[in-house]
Motif scaffolding. Structure first.
Motif, PDB file in Angstrom:
ATOM      1  N   VAL A 142       4.701 -25.263 -21.698  1.00 33.67           N
ATOM      2  CA  VAL A 142       5.220 -23.960 -20.858  1.00 33.67           C
ATOM      3  C   VAL A 142       3.888 -23.833 -19.647  1.00 33.67           C
ATOM      4  O   VAL A 142       4.558 -23.187 -18.655  1.00 33.67           O
ATOM      5  N   ARG A 143       2.821 -23.877 -20.184  1.00 30.50           N
ATOM      6  CA  ARG A 143       1.739 -23.815 -19.271  1.00 30.50           C
ATOM      7  C   ARG A 143       1.842 -24.547 -18.022  1.00 30.50           C
ATOM      8  O   ARG A 143       1.717 -24.071 -16.930  1.00 30.50           O
ATOM      9  N   GLU A 144       2.135 -25.661 -18.318  1.00 29.68           N
ATOM     10  CA  GLU A 144       2.288 -26.556 -16.903  1.00 29.68           C
ATOM     11  C   GLU A 144       3.762 -26.489 -16.331  1.00 29.68           C
ATOM     12  O   GLU A 144       3.576 -26.281 -15.015  1.00 29.68           O
ATOM     13  N   GLU A 145       4.677 -25.894 -17.018  1.00 29.04           N
ATOM     14  CA  GLU A 145       5.652 -25.468 -16.254  1.00 29.04           C
ATOM     15  C   GLU A 145       5.509 -24.294 -15.370  1.00 29.04           C
ATOM     16  O   GLU A 145       5.986 -24.115 -14.235  1.00 29.04           O
ATOM     17  N   ILE A 146       4.889 -23.153 -15.950  1.00 35.96           N
ATOM     18  CA  ILE A 146       4.558 -22.154 -15.148  1.00 35.96           C
ATOM     19  C   ILE A 146       3.868 -22.433 -14.140  1.00 35.96           C
ATOM     20  O   ILE A 146       4.206 -21.550 -12.870  1.00 35.96           O
ATOM     21  N   ALA A 147       2.836 -23.322 -14.021  1.00 38.99           N
ATOM     22  CA  ALA A 147       2.142 -23.488 -13.048  1.00 38.99           C
ATOM     23  C   ALA A 147       2.745 -24.203 -11.915  1.00 38.99           C
ATOM     24  O   ALA A 147       2.545 -23.846 -10.637  1.00 38.99           O
ATOM     25  N   LYS A 148       3.882 -24.866 -12.281  1.00 44.07           N
ATOM     26  CA  LYS A 148       4.656 -25.846 -11.236  1.00 44.07           C
ATOM     27  C   LYS A 148       5.455 -24.743 -10.352  1.00 44.07           C
ATOM     28  O   LYS A 148       5.500 -24.637  -9.446  1.00 44.07           O
ATOM     29  N   LEU A 149       5.909 -23.755 -11.285  1.00 41.02           N
ATOM     30  CA  LEU A 149       6.981 -22.835 -10.963  1.00 41.02           C
ATOM     31  C   LEU A 149       5.975 -21.643  -9.898  1.00 41.02           C
ATOM     32  O   LEU A 149       6.574 -21.362  -8.669  1.00 41.02           O
ATOM     33  N   GLU A 150       4.975 -21.621 -10.163  1.00 41.28           N
ATOM     34  CA  GLU A 150       4.028 -20.702  -9.496  1.00 41.28           C
ATOM     35  C   GLU A 150       3.717 -21.195  -8.089  1.00 41.28           C
ATOM     36  O   GLU A 150       3.759 -20.537  -6.828  1.00 41.28           O
ATOM     37  N   GLU A 151       3.542 -22.654  -8.132  1.00 41.66           N
ATOM     38  CA  GLU A 151       3.299 -23.096  -6.925  1.00 41.66           C
ATOM     39  C   GLU A 151       4.295 -23.271  -6.095  1.00 41.66           C
ATOM     40  O   GLU A 151       4.478 -22.923  -4.802  1.00 41.66           O
ATOM     41  N   ARG A 152       5.629 -23.539  -6.855  1.00 41.72           N
ATOM     42  CA  ARG A 152       6.773 -23.717  -5.894  1.00 41.72           C
ATOM     43  C   ARG A 152       7.157 -22.269  -5.418  1.00 41.72           C
ATOM     44  O   ARG A 152       7.472 -22.027  -4.188  1.00 41.72           O
ATOM     45  N   LEU A 153       6.787 -20.868  -5.959  1.00 44.47           N
ATOM     46  CA  LEU A 153       7.080 -19.717  -5.771  1.00 44.47           C
ATOM     47  C   LEU A 153       6.121 -19.378  -4.429  1.00 44.47           C
ATOM     48  O   LEU A 153       6.630 -18.642  -3.300  1.00 44.47           O
ATOM     49  N   HIS A 154       4.832 -19.888  -4.575  1.00 45.42           N
ATOM     50  CA  HIS A 154       3.929 -19.536  -3.364  1.00 45.42           C
ATOM     51  C   HIS A 154       4.436 -20.160  -2.078  1.00 45.42           C
ATOM     52  O   HIS A 154       4.499 -19.668  -0.853  1.00 45.42           O
ATOM     53  N   ARG A 155       4.862 -21.375  -2.257  1.00 50.41           N
ATOM     54  CA  ARG A 155       5.387 -22.253  -0.987  1.00 50.41           C
ATOM     55  C   ARG A 155       6.660 -21.727  -0.385  1.00 50.41           C
ATOM     56  O   ARG A 155       6.773 -21.553   0.601  1.00 50.41           O
ATOM     57  N   GLN A 156       7.256 -21.446  -1.200  1.00 52.61           N
ATOM     58  CA  GLN A 156       8.808 -20.714  -1.102  1.00 52.61           C
ATOM     59  C   GLN A 156       8.518 -19.330  -0.279  1.00 52.61           C
ATOM     60  O   GLN A 156       9.150 -19.100   0.777  1.00 52.61           O
ATOM     61  N   ARG A 157       7.505 -18.818  -0.866  1.00 52.63           N
ATOM     62  CA  ARG A 157       7.096 -17.309  -0.069  1.00 52.63           C
ATOM     63  C   ARG A 157       6.671 -17.523   1.295  1.00 52.63           C
ATOM     64  O   ARG A 157       6.903 -16.803   2.067  1.00 52.63           O
ATOM     65  N   GLN A 158       5.876 -18.398   1.404  1.00 55.87           N
ATOM     66  CA  GLN A 158       5.112 -18.808   2.858  1.00 55.87           C
ATOM     67  C   GLN A 158       6.140 -19.311   3.566  1.00 55.87           C
ATOM     68  O   GLN A 158       6.217 -18.758   4.730  1.00 55.87           O
ATOM     69  N   LYS A 159       7.286 -19.970   3.086  1.00 56.46           N
ATOM     70  CA  LYS A 159       8.336 -20.440   4.155  1.00 56.46           C
ATOM     71  C   LYS A 159       9.155 -19.437   4.736  1.00 56.46           C
ATOM     72  O   LYS A 159       9.384 -19.357   5.727  1.00 56.46           O
ATOM     73  N   THR A 160       9.500 -18.294   3.508  1.00 51.53           N
ATOM     74  CA  THR A 160      10.391 -17.358   4.013  1.00 51.53           C
ATOM     75  C   THR A 160       9.618 -16.573   5.119  1.00 51.53           C
ATOM     76  O   THR A 160      10.272 -15.920   5.937  1.00 51.53           O
ATOM     77  N   TYR A 161       8.279 -16.080   4.767  1.00 48.45           N
ATOM     78  CA  TYR A 161       7.741 -15.325   5.613  1.00 48.45           C
ATOM     79  C   TYR A 161       7.251 -15.773   6.741  1.00 48.45           C
ATOM     80  O   TYR A 161       6.998 -15.117   7.953  1.00 48.45           O
ATOM     81  N   ALA A 162       7.455 -17.432   7.036  1.00 47.71           N
ATOM     82  CA  ALA A 162       6.860 -17.774   8.128  1.00 47.71           C
ATOM     83  C   ALA A 162       8.004 -18.029   9.263  1.00 47.71           C
ATOM     84  O   ALA A 162       7.890 -17.970  10.464  1.00 47.71           O
ATOM     85  N   SER A 163       9.170 -17.429   8.712  1.00 43.44           N
ATOM     86  CA  SER A 163      10.452 -17.520   9.838  1.00 43.44           C
ATOM     87  C   SER A 163      11.378 -16.396   9.365  1.00 43.44           C
ATOM     88  O   SER A 163      12.522 -16.353   9.488  1.00 43.44           O
ATOM     89  N   LEU A 164      10.555 -15.176   9.474  1.00 44.54           N
ATOM     90  CA  LEU A 164      11.501 -13.860   9.242  1.00 44.54           C
ATOM     91  C   LEU A 164      12.106 -13.570  10.267  1.00 44.54           C
ATOM     92  O   LEU A 164      11.740 -13.751  11.528  1.00 44.54           O
ATOM     93  N   THR A 165      13.313 -13.008  10.311  1.00 41.60           N
ATOM     94  CA  THR A 165      14.245 -12.700  11.543  1.00 41.60           C
ATOM     95  C   THR A 165      13.737 -11.132  11.827  1.00 41.60           C
ATOM     96  O   THR A 165      13.002 -10.293  11.202  1.00 41.60           O
ATOM     97  N   ALA A 166      14.409 -10.559  12.853  1.00 42.63           N
ATOM     98  CA  ALA A 166      13.940  -9.222  13.570  1.00 42.63           C
ATOM     99  C   ALA A 166      14.409  -8.377  12.509  1.00 42.63           C
ATOM    100  O   ALA A 166      13.764  -7.453  12.252  1.00 42.63           O
ATOM    101  N   TRP A 167      15.449  -8.323  11.819  1.00 40.84           N
ATOM    102  CA  TRP A 167      16.142  -7.646  10.899  1.00 40.84           C
ATOM    103  C   TRP A 167      15.352  -7.506   9.364  1.00 40.84           C
ATOM    104  O   TRP A 167      14.954  -6.341   8.951  1.00 40.84           O
TER     105      TRP A 167
END
Lengths: 287, 323
Positions: B30-55
Motif C-alpha cells: 500500500v505504501r508503495e502504491e501511495i508513493a507511486k500515485l503521489e508522484e503521478r499526482l505531482h507530475r499531473q499537477r505540474q502538467k496541468t498548471y504549466a498550460s493553463l488557459t486564460a479562463w
C-alpha cells in the motif's frame, strides 16, 4: 467596459444610430417622434425644432459647428492600430476598423487639431461616435495625448467633445491604459495652468467618462445626453430594479453636482468662446 | 482536495484514490502504491498548471479561498492601523487602507477587499467599490505623499460598482480624479494585482511606478462575461473572450503593461497562503529597494513615461480620413 450601447446597434454599425437625415426631406425625431422638416433641423445645428432634442452629429459636423471657418488644422491622421491582440470575435478587429474608416471617412474615433473658436485659438478634439462607438483604443489615446502635449507646447487651451461608449475591448488592457495616459497628460496641462473644457455629448460612458471626460476644469453637457460610468442596462441587470426617470442624463448629472452646466447646441460655440476668452484674459466681446 | 476547479477533476480523482489507500491497512504494498500515485499526482499537477488557459486562470483568480487584501495585510506587515472614510460621504468597506510597517519601514497600503463568507461578501459589496472607496484611497495616498511614505496598492476587484448611488455620487469622476492625481504623486507607488484586475475599478488605484501581477491573476478592460455578452452576444462565450482579450500575467508582461510576475505556489495561491505572501514580500522588498532612493521628480517623471508609452499603433505614410 460599458459598451452596452453596442448591443442595441449590433449589426447596424454602418448606420447612423438615431436618424437617417440623408434619406429625405422629412425626418422623425428620435425623442418626441414628431415628423420634422429636415432643412429646419439642419439650420438649427441638428436640433429638433419641436422638442429641442440634439441629434447625434459626426465629428466633421461638430468641427464645422465649433471651429471658425477654415481654421481647423487636423493632426495625426496617420496613426493606425497594429491590432496588438490579433483580436477576433464574430469578425476580425482589423476588418471592423477598416469598415469604420470607410463608413465615417475618418481615420479613427477621434479627430484632433488646432482651431479658432470665435477667434480664440485652441486645441480641439472631437469624437466620432460612428467609428466603433467612439471607443478608445491605442490610437485614440495617443491622438488625445499628442493633442494635449501640443497644447502644452503651443500654450493653448484644450476642448474635448466626447461621444464614446468607453474603452475599446478589441485592444484589451492597452485600451484601459489609455485612461491613465490621457489623465496623466491632463495633469501636465494643468500644471502649466492651461485650461481644459470638456464637452459631454450623447453618449459618454465607461472608460472615457472615467478618465479625461470628467477631468475638465469646466465640464459642459448637451441637453439629455446619456453620461455615466456604467451603462444603464448593466446597472439595471445588477440591481434588478427599474432605473429612475432621467437617470444618467445631463440634467441628472447637473442636479447631482457632476457638471457645470448644460448648453444648447446652438449656443455651444459662443459659450466656449466666452470661457476660453475668460482664461485667455481677453476682454468680453459685445453682442 | 477541497474547492477543486472543474479542470482539476483528474487531479481530484488521483487524490481520492490516494485517500482510499491511506484508509486501508498499512502494508509495504500500500505504501508503495501511495508513493507511486503521489508522484503521478505531482507530475499531473505540474502538467496541468504549466498550460493553463486564460479562463482557467480566471477561475483561479476568483477562487473563493484565494488570499485577499486583508490576508496579505496580516501576513506581510508587522503592524497595521486601518483608517476609514473619505471625509465626504462615507466609508466604503470594498476598499481597505491604512498605515503599515514593512520590514521596519512605514508604508501606506490600500487594496480592494472581497468578502470571504456570504455576510462579509455583502458587507464588502463583493469587492466592488463606490466612489467613496476611491476617494478614501486617494486621501490615504495623499497622506502617504505628505509624509514621504511609499504606497502599496493591492488590486482584487471585479470592477467599480455599477449602481444608482455610485452614479449619483460620481463613480466616473472619482476614478478619473485618482488617475490624474496618481500621475503626480511624489512618492513611490507599487501596485500588485493579486486576483482580479477588473477594468477602471482596478486601474483607479493601479497607476504604480511598478505594476506587478501574481502568476494566476488577471487584469482586463472588461470582464470576460461582459465582453462575451457584447461581442459574441452570449455571456457563456466567456472562455473565448478571456482568451481573445489577453488578460493573463504573461500576456500583460509581453504587452509591457506590467513589470514582473510574482510566482504562486503550484496549484494556486489559495493552496499555500504563507508561500504566496513570501513571494509577494520578496517582490515588494525588491521594488521598494529600487524605488526608495529615487528623487520625487524622478518618480513622477518615470511614472509618466511608463504610461505615456503604452499603446500599439504604427505611423503610416498616408494620412487617412481628414475632416
Amino acid at each position: 467596459m460599458a459598451a452596452w450601447f453596442r448591443r442595441k446597434t449590433d449589426g447596424s454599425e454602418g448606420k447612423p444610430s438615431r436618424v437617417h437625415i440623408a434619406e429625405g426631406l422629412w425626418i422623425k425625431c428620435d425623442s418626441c417622434k414628431e415628423i420634422v422638416y429636415r432643412a429646419e433641423v439642419e439650420r438649427a445645428g441638428r436640433v429638433c425644432p419641436k422638442c429641442l432634442y440634439p441629434f447625434r452629429v459626426s465629428a466633421r459636423e461638430r468641427v464645422a459647428l465649433l471651429a471658425d471657418p477654415g481654421t481647423f488644422e487636423e493632426r495625426d491622421t496617420n496613426l493606425e492600430t497594429t491590432d496588438p491582440l490579433g483580436f477576433r470575435d464574430t469578425k476580425k478587429y482589423r476588418d471592423r476598423v477598416r469598415a469604420a474608416v470607410e463608413k465615417t471617412k475618418t481615420d479613427e474615433a477621434v479627430v484632433t487639431g488646432v482651431a479658432r473658436i470665435g477667434g480664440v485659438p485652441a486645441v480641439l478634439c472631437v469624437f466620432e461616435f460612428g467609428f466603433l462607438g467612439g471607443s478608445m483604443g491605442s490610437v485614440v489615446g495617443e491622438k488625445l495625448t499628442r493633442a494635449i502635449e501640443l497644447a502644452i507646447d503651443k500654450h493653448l487651451p484644450v476642448v474635448i467633445v466626447s461621444a464614446s461608449g468607453g474603452a475599446r475591448m478589441q485592444e484589451g488592457i492597452l485600451s484601459l491604459m489609455q485612461m491613465a495616459k490621457t489623465a496623466a497628460a491632463l495633469e501636465r496641462l494643468g500644471e502649466r495652468r492651461l485650461p481644459y473644457v470638456s464637452v459631454l455629448t450623447d453618449p459618454t460612458t465607461g472608460g472615457v467618462t472615467a478618465s479625461f471626460a470628467m477631468l475638465g476644469d469646466i465640464i459642459l453637457a448637451e441637453p439629455r445626453a446619456l453620461i455615466g460610468f456604467a451603462g444603464p442596462r448593466v446597472i439595471a441587470e445588477t440591481i434588478r430594479q427599474p432605473l429612475p426617470e432621467g437617470f444618467q442624463r445631463s440634467e441628472f448629472l447637473l442636479e447631482h453636482g457632476q457638471i457645470d452646466f448644460i448648453v444648447d447646441r446652438r449656443e455651444l460655440k459662443e459659450t466656449l468662446r466666452r470661457i476660453l476668452a475668460f482664461f485667455a484674459g481677453e476682454p468680453p466681446r459685445s453682442g | 482536495m477541497p474547492d477543486a476547479l472543474d479542470f482539476e477533476e483528474p487531479l481530484l480523482e488521483l487524490e481520492n484514490r490516494i485517500a482510499a489507500l491511506q484508509a486501508e491497512d498499512d502494508s509495504p504494498r500500500v505504501r508503495e502504491e501511495i508513493a507511486k500515485l503521489e508522484e503521478r499526482l505531482h507530475r499531473q499537477r505540474q502538467k496541468t498548471y504549466a498550460s493553463l488557459t486564460a479562463w482557467q486562470r480566471t477561475q483561479l483568480a476568483r477562487h473563493p479561498k484565494r488570499p485577499h487584501t486583508r490576508d496579505f495585510l496580516r501576513l506581510l506587515f508587522e503592524d497595521f492601523v486601518e483608517l476609514h472614510g473619505d471625509r465626504l460621504y462615507g466609508d466604503d468597506a470594498a476598499i481597505v487602507g491604512g498605515l503599515a510597517r514593512f520590514e521596519g519601514q512605514g508604508i501606506v497600503v490600500i487594496g480592494h477587499q472581497k468578502g470571504r463568507d456570504t455576510r462579509e461578501k455583502i458587507a464588502r459589496n463583493f469587492g466592488m467599490p463606490h466612489p467613496e472607496g476611491y476617494r478614501k484611497a486617494l486621501r490615504l495616498m495623499q497622506l502617504a505623499e505628505k509624509f514621504g511614505k511609499p504606497i502599496l496598492a493591492l488590486i482584487d476587484t471585479p470592477g467599480a460598482y455599477p449602481g444608482i448611488g455610485a452614479e449619483e455620487r460620481g463613480q466616473a469622476e472619482a476614478i478619473a480624479r485618482n488617475l490624474r492625481a496618481m500621475a503626480a504623486l511624489r512618492t513611490p507607488i507599487v501596485a500588485i494585482v493579486t486576483g482580479e484586475g477588473g477594468s477602471g475599478g482596478a486601474l483607479a488605484i493601479g497607476m504604480g511606478n511598478r505594476v506587478l501581477m501574481l502568476e494566476y491573476a488577471i487584469y482586463s478592460v472588461i470582464s470576460p462575461e461582459g465582453c462575451a455578452a457584447i461581442l459574441w452576444g452570449d455571456a457563456a462565450k466567456a472562455p473565448e473572450a478571456a482568451a481573445a482579450m489577453r488578460i493573463t500575467a504573461p500576456d500583460l508582461l509581453r504587452l509591457g503593461v506590467i513589470d514582473a510576475i510574482v510566482p504562486e505556489p503550484l496549484g494556486g495561491a489559495h493552496r499555500d497562503w504563507d508561500a504566496s505572501a513570501a513571494a509577494v514580500r520578496a517582490a515588494l522588498r525588491d521594488q521598494l529597494a529600487d524605488l526608495t532612493p529615487k528623487s520625487s521628480e524622478a518618480l513622477v517623471a518615470e511614472r509618466y513615461e511608463k504610461f505615456r508609452r503604452l499603446g500599439a499603433f504604427e505611423e503610416t505614410a498616408v494620412e487617412r480620413g481628414g475632416a
